[in-house]
Enzyme design. Structure first.
Site, PDB file in Angstrom:
ATOM      1  N   HIS A 301       0.828  -1.208   0.000  1.00 31.53           N
ATOM      2  CA  HIS A 301       0.000   0.000   0.000  1.00 31.53           C
ATOM      3  C   HIS A 301       0.860   1.255   0.000  1.00 31.53           C
ATOM      4  O   HIS A 301       0.580   2.213  -0.735  1.00 31.53           O
ATOM      5  CB  HIS A 301      -0.916  -0.011   1.231  1.00 31.53           C
ATOM      6  CG  HIS A 301      -1.690   1.252   1.432  1.00 31.53           C
ATOM      7  ND1 HIS A 301      -2.800   1.586   0.693  1.00 31.53           N
ATOM      8  CD2 HIS A 301      -1.502   2.284   2.299  1.00 31.53           C
ATOM      9  CE1 HIS A 301      -3.265   2.750   1.086  1.00 31.53           C
ATOM     10  NE2 HIS A 301      -2.488   3.203   2.063  1.00 31.53           N
ATOM     11  N   HIS A 306       1.012   4.981  -2.314  1.00 32.59           N
ATOM     12  CA  HIS A 306       1.324   6.359  -1.905  1.00 32.59           C
ATOM     13  C   HIS A 306       2.529   6.978  -2.616  1.00 32.59           C
ATOM     14  O   HIS A 306       2.462   8.097  -3.127  1.00 32.59           O
ATOM     15  CB  HIS A 306       1.586   6.409  -0.399  1.00 32.59           C
ATOM     16  CG  HIS A 306       0.364   6.504   0.439  1.00 32.59           C
ATOM     17  ND1 HIS A 306      -0.447   7.615   0.463  1.00 32.59           N
ATOM     18  CD2 HIS A 306      -0.199   5.604   1.288  1.00 32.59           C
ATOM     19  CE1 HIS A 306      -1.451   7.416   1.302  1.00 32.59           C
ATOM     20  NE2 HIS A 306      -1.337   6.203   1.814  1.00 32.59           N
ATOM     21  N   GLU A 346      -5.944   9.401   0.109  1.00 35.77           N
ATOM     22  CA  GLU A 346      -6.249   7.979   0.203  1.00 35.77           C
ATOM     23  C   GLU A 346      -7.223   7.511  -0.878  1.00 35.77           C
ATOM     24  O   GLU A 346      -6.995   6.491  -1.528  1.00 35.77           O
ATOM     25  CB  GLU A 346      -6.819   7.638   1.590  1.00 35.77           C
ATOM     26  CG  GLU A 346      -5.791   7.631   2.698  1.00 35.77           C
ATOM     27  CD  GLU A 346      -4.793   6.475   2.603  1.00 35.77           C
ATOM     28  OE1 GLU A 346      -5.006   5.561   1.777  1.00 35.77           O
ATOM     29  OE2 GLU A 346      -3.802   6.494   3.350  1.00 35.77           O
ATOM     30  N   SER A 365      -3.767   0.923  -4.728  1.00 36.26           N
ATOM     31  CA  SER A 365      -3.239  -0.321  -4.161  1.00 36.26           C
ATOM     32  C   SER A 365      -4.326  -1.377  -4.006  1.00 36.26           C
ATOM     33  O   SER A 365      -4.114  -2.399  -3.359  1.00 36.26           O
ATOM     34  CB  SER A 365      -2.580  -0.048  -2.801  1.00 36.26           C
ATOM     35  OG  SER A 365      -3.524   0.496  -1.891  1.00 36.26           O
TER      36      SER A 365
END
Length: 497
Positions: A301, A306, A346, A365
């Site tokens: 993730h 990110h 996010e 992700s």
């Protein structure tokens, strides 16, 4: 009428401020004026974070042209740098206006004392006040070493629904990797993890599937950054990258850097770090038994979701702005900023060439939610997999709304299902402009600036940090309230109410 005017701290000096305030003092309707003042040319950026500040209340004798200019000019005469000026409601006890002024220096310094004495001869009164109390915040990047309040990645996050719940070897491995993060302090080399063949295979499976899907569902900025990482860093399906290498590359691109963390942080601690362009990253990886599912952030993730976007300058600026706004903010404002973060960094989507593209890490992700958030007709398998069919049975595609932080900040959201609602942006530059406007309306105890030279926060006012607190409980309460409201709504619907 309430007048709030913000003046660039880089382009406005004391003479200009004097002129502005003098003009304002001739306006009978003036009720309130707030100006973060310029740093004097002789003061190097960043020294304000180490020098004390003093807060005084100045009561003017009369509301007449020139009086305020003379008083403020006294600061320049003594070489004292003002950092904040704020007008207050007119007092019934006096005819003249009142001003709150913060400046660099300690009131018992001989030069400061002489200036205050001269001010008292010009004004009705000059009172030195106590610094304003505000929630704890890091003033130097080393203060991030105090960020230890997490849901422990080795134990707390592995509940009975976790794929690794019954795998003692996996849990012991998690503890081993988490301990590396717990021992880390600023200035040390970032810890290196010797990933096993099994862990590397898990990474490879996730990387290959997400890369294939992102080619048509991710935003252009993400794809460009991924190409750079694959070209200049060992970033690919055959090896799990070390956060040390990724951090070095990121720092060269946008100034962002990674820091290891043991588990989930409180919203305040996580956002505060963004003010320094620091991103907390886990290093453990999801369970090999189900490589396409994880109930909490892991290295897949962090690095696939990110990191590529942090190499984009506009996205990096946007993220840091949220971080700066969180410094010293109240708990309710932390909650608002964390919600803005949730729906952007996010789970953000962007319109490009008339199509929705993912830029949020939670989407990039997750192959399932990437489809759910960007495709005009998500599959039924996607709805089932993301908990939408169960929790939102009448929802066949998510609701899409334009990004408006004033609306976003008050929008509840689930953390255990796909999002029923997303907010799209036209560009990261546009999103940052809207966020700037929103942050200007927050109750800021001071105006923060990050000094990249000393890696310190420069504040505009005399403040005193309160003891550290955690918002982990607040976050848990918010989620509990969301699902309680959802269940109540279903009950009312079943009863025909």
């Amino acid at each position: 009428m309430c007048i709030r005017d913000r003046v660039s701290t880089q382009s406005t000096g004391i003479p200009e401020v004097v002129a502005m305030l003098a003009a304002c003092s001739r306006t009978p309707a003036l009720r309130s004026l707030r100006i973060p003042c310029a740093r004097s040319r002789s003061t190097r950026a960043g020294t304000a974070s180490k020098s004390p500040k003093t807060f005084v209340v100045v009561e003017m004798l009369k509301n007449e042209p020139g009086a305020l200019g003379q008083a403020i000019g006294t600061f320049e005469k003594h070489g004292v740098n003002m950092t904040h000026i704020e007008s207050r409601l007119k007092s019934f006890a006096r005819d003249g206006p009142s001003f709150h002024i913060d400046f660099e220096g300690n009131h018992d310094d001989p030069n400061i004392s002489a200036m205050l004495q001269e001010l008292r001869q010009q004004c009705a009164s000059v009172t030195v006040e106590e610094p304003q109390a505000c929630p704890w915040f890091p003033v130097n990047i080393r203060d991030l070493d105090e960020t230890r309040d997490t849901l422990d990645g080795g134990t707390d996050l592995i509940a009975d629904d976790h794929p690794g719940f019954a795998d003692e070897a996996y849990k012991n491995r998690r503890v081993e990797i988490v301990n590396l993060a717990k021992k880390y302090t600023h200035g040390q080399p970032l810890p290196v993890v010797d990933y096993t063949l099994e862990e590397t295979q898990t990474w490879g499976a996730v990387y290959t599937r997400l890369k294939q899907q992102s080619q048509t569902m991710a935003c252009d900025e993400y794809l460009a950054s991924m190409n750079s990482f694959e070209k200049y860093v060992e970033f690919g399906p055959d090896k799990i990258p070390q956060i040390r290498d990724i951090s070095d590359f990121l720092q060269q691109e946008t100034g962002f850097q990674l820091r290891p963390i043991a588990g989930l942080l409180s919203a305040r601690d996580f956002l505060n770090a963004l003010a320094f362009r620091v991103f907390f990253s886990t290093q453990y990886i999801r369970h090999h038994g189900n490589p396409f599912y994880t109930p909490e952030p892991d290295i897949c993730h962090e690095l696939i979701g990110h990191v590529p976007m942090f190499a984009d300058p506009d996205f990096a600026d946007f993220s840091q702005q949220i971080g700066l706004a969180s410094l010293g903010a109240r708990d309710d404002e932390i909650d608002q900023l964390a919600t803005c973060y949730w729906f952007t960094v996010e789970f953000g989507v962007m319109k490009q060439a008339g199509e929705l593209k993912a830029y949020g890490a939670g989407l990039l992700s997750s192959f399932g939610e990437m489809e759910w958030s960007t495709q005009p007709n998500p599959s039924e398998e996607c709805r089932q997999m993301g908990g939408i069919a169960k929790n939102f049975p009448d929802l066949y595609k998510p609701e899409m709304l334009p990004f408006d932080p004033f609306v976003v900040s008050k929008t509840p959201f689930p953390i255990t299902t796909y999002q029923p609602k997303y907010f799209y942006v036209d560009s990261m530059a546009d999103a940052k402009f809207k966020l700037d406007t929103f942050c200007d309306g927050l109750h800021r105890p001071f105006h923060p600036q990050n000094d990249p030279v000393t890696q310190s926060i420069v504040v505009s006012r005399a403040v005193k940090r309160e003891p550290r607190t955690s918002t982990l409980g607040l976050q848990a309460d918010k989620q509990r309230e969301f699902f309680e409201n959802l269940q109540q709504g279903e009950s009312k619907q079943a009863m025909g109410m």
